[in-house]
Enzyme design. Structure first.
Site, mmCIF file in Angstrom:
data_model
loop_
_atom_site.group_PDB
_atom_site.id
_atom_site.type_symbol
_atom_site.label_atom_id
_atom_site.label_comp_id
_atom_site.label_asym_id
_atom_site.label_seq_id
_atom_site.Cartn_x
_atom_site.Cartn_y
_atom_site.Cartn_z
ATOM 1 N N GLY A 38 0.802 -1.215 0.000
ATOM 2 C CA GLY A 38 0.000 0.000 0.000
ATOM 3 C C GLY A 38 0.835 1.266 0.000
ATOM 4 N N GLY A 88 4.638 1.100 -0.437
ATOM 5 C CA GLY A 88 5.265 0.656 -1.672
ATOM 6 C C GLY A 88 5.233 -0.844 -1.856
ATOM 7 N N ASP A 140 -3.324 -3.584 -9.353
ATOM 8 C CA ASP A 140 -3.433 -4.055 -10.735
ATOM 9 C C ASP A 140 -2.522 -3.257 -11.658
ATOM 10 O OD1 ASP A 140 -5.340 -5.883 -9.942
ATOM 11 O OD2 ASP A 140 -7.019 -4.569 -10.417
#
Length: 305
Positions: free
Chosen positions: A215, A218, A245
């Site tokens: 998140g 990184g 994604d």
């Protein structure tokens, strides 16, 4: 070339000041339709970063199919491998609060009728990349991995949402990507493991490269006895749907162009940050120029001993 064997969804976005608690009803003025699905999001990101991408998957016989296909084609994805099957196109209901946090409910629909038999031999040539997720039938995902490995393709699996792939199938994957919760599930580990250990654990399950997405912190990458963290792009998020994604798609695109793992991971992390500043998981505003500009603002890589 990158071949994506994956899901296509119609995403219905509802925006709230604060996400509802369990049992709570919260009102909002309207909702927004956006094309989505983990496979489609990854394919669009790879294509918008300049990769040649072909998609294999399924949509239903409903009104949501056409805009989902049009969005992929507009991103530059070859959609000739997408089939129309009986039933509805996959549909996701996504609630997003002002902070960018989200909740997602998915009805798989046509995605559950996608078949690995649709991956014809001409798609799985030596040196190509097969990119997969876990929103299609497990047996077909495993069959696709085996066929790609037999033809010397690079296999990248984003094990999201967490799925119980066999250990044998995982060992045929070149790059295994998961978030922290998914990584702990794959490893059978409880909370408390360092992210570097999670990445090393994923690397041990596959052919040698494990990546944990964390998140706002990184990603952590482990490969060939080395481990490093790529910090996230410093941003004020608008919508975090599709961040993971986008990372997967742009990572595949960079590797397909011949980039090394660290450079590819940095580019993918920058792209992931960019998409969080845009509405929707397949925003047409994501492009090579914007990713190039974001790279200049990406913090330095941290290496682990």
């Amino acid at each position: 070339m990158i071949v994506v064997f994956g899901s296509i969804n119609a995403d219905l976005f509802f925006s709230f000041v604060k996400l509802p608690r369990r049992g709570e009803t919260v009102l909002t003025d309207s909702f927004t339709f956006c094309p989505g699905g983990k496979g489609a999001n990854q394919a669009a990101a790879a294509a918008r970063d300049g990769a040649a991408v072909r998609f294999v998957g399924a949509v239903g016989r409903d009104t949501n199919a056409a805009p989902c296909l049009s969005a992929l084609a507009a991103a530059g994805v070859d959609v000739s491998g997408i089939r129309t099957v009986d039933g509805v196109t996959g549909t996701a209901v996504i609630s997003v609060e002002e902070s960018g946090e989200n909740q997602i409910l998915v009805a798989s629909g046509a995605n559950m009728k996608a078949s690995s038999d649709w991956l014809t031999d001409d798609l799985l040539s030596e040196g190509e990349t097969l990119l997969l997720q876990m929103e299609l039938p497990q047996a077909d995902t495993e069959a696709a991995i085996r066929r790609a490995r037999a033809r010397n393709c690079r296999v990248i699996l984003n094990d999201a949402p967490l799925g119980p792939l066999s250990a044998e199938a995982l060992r045929e994957v070149d790059i295994l990507i998961a978030n922290e919760e998914e990584a702990m599930g794959l490893l059978g580990a409880g909370a408390g493991l360092e992210n570097a250990d999670l990445a090393r654990g994923l690397a041990g399950l596959c052919r040698g490269t494990g990546i944990v997405t964390i998140g706002a912190d990184g990603v952590v990458v482990a490969a060939e006895g080395h481990c490093f963290q790529v910090p996230a792009l410093p941003i004020r998020p608008v919508d975090t749907v599709g961040a993971g994604d986008t990372f997967c798609g742009v990572l595949a695109a960079a590797l397909d162009r011949g980039a090394g793992l660290m450079d590819a991971s940095r580019r993918a992390a920058a792209a992931s940050g960019v998409i969080c500043t845009l509405p929707g998981a397949q925003s047409p505003e994501l492009n090579e120029a914007r990713i190039n500009a974001a790279l200049a603002d990406l913090p330095s890589v941290q290496t682990y001993s």
